[in-house]
Design a protein around this motif. Sequence first.
Motif, PDB file in Angstrom:
ATOM      1  N   ASN A 119       0.846  -1.184   0.000  1.00 58.00           N
ATOM      2  CA  ASN A 119       0.000   0.000   0.000  1.00 58.00           C
ATOM      3  C   ASN A 119       0.882   1.235   0.000  1.00 58.00           C
ATOM      4  OD1 ASN A 119      -1.818   2.057   0.470  1.00 58.00           O
ATOM      5  ND2 ASN A 119      -2.936   0.956   2.041  1.00 58.00           N
ATOM      6  N   TRP A 120       0.818   1.978  -1.076  1.00 58.29           N
ATOM      7  CA  TRP A 120       1.595   3.212  -1.191  1.00 58.29           C
ATOM      8  C   TRP A 120       0.887   4.378  -0.521  1.00 58.29           C
ATOM      9  CZ3 TRP A 120       6.278   4.012  -3.843  1.00 58.29           C
ATOM     10  CH2 TRP A 120       6.783   2.890  -4.474  1.00 58.29           C
ATOM     11  N   ASN A 121      -0.343   4.170  -0.068  1.00 57.12           N
ATOM     12  CA  ASN A 121      -1.128   5.237   0.525  1.00 57.12           C
ATOM     13  C   ASN A 121      -0.605   5.546   1.923  1.00 57.12           C
ATOM     14  OD1 ASN A 121      -3.114   7.086   1.044  1.00 57.12           O
ATOM     15  ND2 ASN A 121      -4.727   5.580   1.369  1.00 57.12           N
ATOM     16  N   ASN A 122      -0.126   6.759   2.117  1.00 59.10           N
ATOM     17  CA  ASN A 122       0.415   7.192   3.399  1.00 59.10           C
ATOM     18  C   ASN A 122      -0.754   7.537   4.332  1.00 59.10           C
ATOM     19  OD1 ASN A 122       2.249   8.056   5.350  1.00 59.10           O
ATOM     20  ND2 ASN A 122       2.359  10.105   4.506  1.00 59.10           N
TER      21      ASN A 122
ATOM     22  N   GLU B 139      -6.817   7.770   9.968  1.00 57.55           N
ATOM     23  CA  GLU B 139      -7.193   6.800   8.934  1.00 57.55           C
ATOM     24  C   GLU B 139      -6.922   5.369   9.390  1.00 57.55           C
ATOM     25  OE1 GLU B 139      -6.645   8.995   4.683  1.00 57.55           O
ATOM     26  OE2 GLU B 139      -4.819   8.798   5.913  1.00 57.55           O
ATOM     27  N   LEU B 140      -5.999   5.205  10.330  1.00 55.21           N
ATOM     28  CA  LEU B 140      -5.741   3.889  10.921  1.00 55.21           C
ATOM     29  C   LEU B 140      -6.640   3.635  12.132  1.00 55.21           C
ATOM     30  CD1 LEU B 140      -1.845   3.570  10.773  1.00 55.21           C
ATOM     31  CD2 LEU B 140      -3.541   2.147   9.612  1.00 55.21           C
TER      32      LEU B 140
ATOM     33  N   LEU C 154       5.484   1.368  16.148  1.00 61.01           N
ATOM     34  CA  LEU C 154       4.998   0.613  15.003  1.00 61.01           C
ATOM     35  C   LEU C 154       5.294   1.403  13.737  1.00 61.01           C
ATOM     36  CD1 LEU C 154       3.197  -1.632  13.649  1.00 61.01           C
ATOM     37  CD2 LEU C 154       1.246  -0.134  14.120  1.00 61.01           C
ATOM     38  N   SER C 155       5.894   0.730  12.747  1.00 59.82           N
ATOM     39  CA  SER C 155       6.153   1.350  11.451  1.00 59.82           C
ATOM     40  C   SER C 155       5.687   0.397  10.357  1.00 59.82           C
ATOM     41  CB  SER C 155       7.646   1.668  11.277  1.00 59.82           C
ATOM     42  OG  SER C 155       8.397   0.465  11.186  1.00 59.82           O
ATOM     43  N   ALA C 156       5.574   0.921   9.135  1.00 60.28           N
ATOM     44  CA  ALA C 156       5.210   0.102   7.980  1.00 60.28           C
ATOM     45  C   ALA C 156       5.831   0.725   6.728  1.00 60.28           C
ATOM     46  CB  ALA C 156       3.692   0.024   7.832  1.00 60.28           C
ATOM     47  N   ASP C 157       5.959  -0.083   5.704  1.00 59.11           N
ATOM     48  CA  ASP C 157       6.517   0.403   4.441  1.00 59.11           C
ATOM     49  C   ASP C 157       5.662   1.521   3.867  1.00 59.11           C
ATOM     50  OD1 ASP C 157       8.517  -1.489   4.614  1.00 59.11           O
ATOM     51  OD2 ASP C 157       7.553  -2.900   3.240  1.00 59.11           O
ATOM     52  N   PHE C 158       6.324   2.515   3.293  1.00 57.12           N
ATOM     53  CA  PHE C 158       5.721   3.643   2.587  1.00 57.12           C
ATOM     54  C   PHE C 158       4.912   4.577   3.495  1.00 57.12           C
ATOM     55  CE2 PHE C 158       5.768  -0.056  -0.376  1.00 57.12           C
ATOM     56  CZ  PHE C 158       6.917   0.299  -1.034  1.00 57.12           C
TER      57      PHE C 158
ATOM     58  N   PRO D 281       8.496   8.150  -0.230  1.00 62.56           N
ATOM     59  CA  PRO D 281       7.986   7.356   0.892  1.00 62.56           C
ATOM     60  C   PRO D 281       9.050   6.355   1.338  1.00 62.56           C
ATOM     61  CG  PRO D 281       6.869   6.751  -1.148  1.00 62.56           C
ATOM     62  CD  PRO D 281       7.768   7.895  -1.468  1.00 62.56           C
ATOM     63  N   PRO D 282       9.264   6.224   2.645  1.00 63.82           N
ATOM     64  CA  PRO D 282      10.320   5.341   3.134  1.00 63.82           C
ATOM     65  C   PRO D 282       9.948   3.871   2.992  1.00 63.82           C
ATOM     66  CG  PRO D 282       9.091   6.213   4.973  1.00 63.82           C
ATOM     67  CD  PRO D 282       8.547   6.880   3.730  1.00 63.82           C
ATOM     68  N   TYR D 283      10.972   3.056   2.893  1.00 64.54           N
ATOM     69  CA  TYR D 283      10.779   1.616   2.760  1.00 64.54           C
ATOM     70  C   TYR D 283      11.606   0.906   3.827  1.00 64.54           C
ATOM     71  CZ  TYR D 283      10.559  -3.057   0.911  1.00 64.54           C
ATOM     72  OH  TYR D 283      10.334  -4.393   0.785  1.00 64.54           O
ATOM     73  N   GLY D 284      11.063  -0.157   4.360  1.00 63.93           N
ATOM     74  CA  GLY D 284      11.822  -0.975   5.307  1.00 63.93           C
ATOM     75  C   GLY D 284      12.175  -0.246   6.580  1.00 63.93           C
ATOM     76  N   THR D 285      11.280   0.581   7.077  1.00 60.01           N
ATOM     77  CA  THR D 285      11.572   1.360   8.278  1.00 60.01           C
ATOM     78  C   THR D 285      11.760   0.431   9.467  1.00 60.01           C
ATOM     79  OG1 THR D 285      10.270   3.203   7.422  1.00 60.01           O
ATOM     80  CG2 THR D 285      10.796   3.244   9.772  1.00 60.01           C
ATOM     81  N   LEU D 286      12.941   0.488  10.049  1.00 61.82           N
ATOM     82  CA  LEU D 286      13.277  -0.306  11.224  1.00 61.82           C
ATOM     83  C   LEU D 286      13.216   0.614  12.430  1.00 61.82           C
ATOM     84  CD1 LEU D 286      14.536  -2.879  12.554  1.00 61.82           C
ATOM     85  CD2 LEU D 286      16.764  -1.877  12.023  1.00 61.82           C
ATOM     86  N   VAL D 287      12.433   0.263  13.435  1.00 60.93           N
ATOM     87  CA  VAL D 287      12.332   1.080  14.637  1.00 60.93           C
ATOM     88  C   VAL D 287      13.033   0.380  15.788  1.00 60.93           C
ATOM     89  CG1 VAL D 287      10.237   2.334  14.011  1.00 60.93           C
ATOM     90  CG2 VAL D 287      10.027   0.116  15.125  1.00 60.93           C
ATOM     91  N   ARG D 288      13.676   1.206  16.642  1.00 59.20           N
ATOM     92  CA  ARG D 288      14.397   0.660  17.793  1.00 59.20           C
ATOM     93  C   ARG D 288      14.439   1.701  18.888  1.00 59.20           C
ATOM     94  NH1 ARG D 288      15.404  -4.398  19.177  1.00 59.20           N
ATOM     95  NH2 ARG D 288      17.411  -4.736  20.119  1.00 59.20           N
TER      96      ARG D 288
END
Length: 189
Positions: A12-15, A20-21, A60-64, A88-95
Amino acid sequence: MTAEREVLHLGNWNNLSPSELGLAAEASSVEQAEAAARAQGLAGLRTDTYVGPGLLVSALSADFQTRVHVFENDRYVQSVALRCGSTPPYGTLVRFAGSDEGLLLLALYRSPADLVADVPAGRGPRMDVFVRRGRTFEFARTVSLDALAAENGGMTSPLFVGHDLVEGVIFLARDRDGVVWKSAYLMSM
């Protein structure tokens, strides 16, 4: 050593905004947020949780998605905006990690182009650093990881091991072809 190519999830490319979530302050849980994200077709969901004295925070993160959603004691508190610009970012790793500055939220992200081609300097992997002030996280700085990615032939499937940036966390990844880097790095701040 096996190579494992990273798959570009085009879910989903929709930011999506927090509303909305269906995220409601002090009401929505991490589990509800993950279920809502999956229902909206988001891919590449990643979470991290930090447990400290009297403190439980999750991200919590998700692609795009240009925001990372933060929860305290399993209730939604805020969404922090990534400094990713128009890509839009991809593969966002949170720590989460402790440091001399206090508790930090690290959000490492890449451009989807990183998986298929070399990207110009300054547009490669980056890490936004947010510092906890009161109950919220505020943007502190962005750290470029261009040089590290270039030195190792790309950066896919990044991984942090540990939660203490004073002692250091171990950071490693795979190159663009999915081969594990020859070196792991001790990252401290």
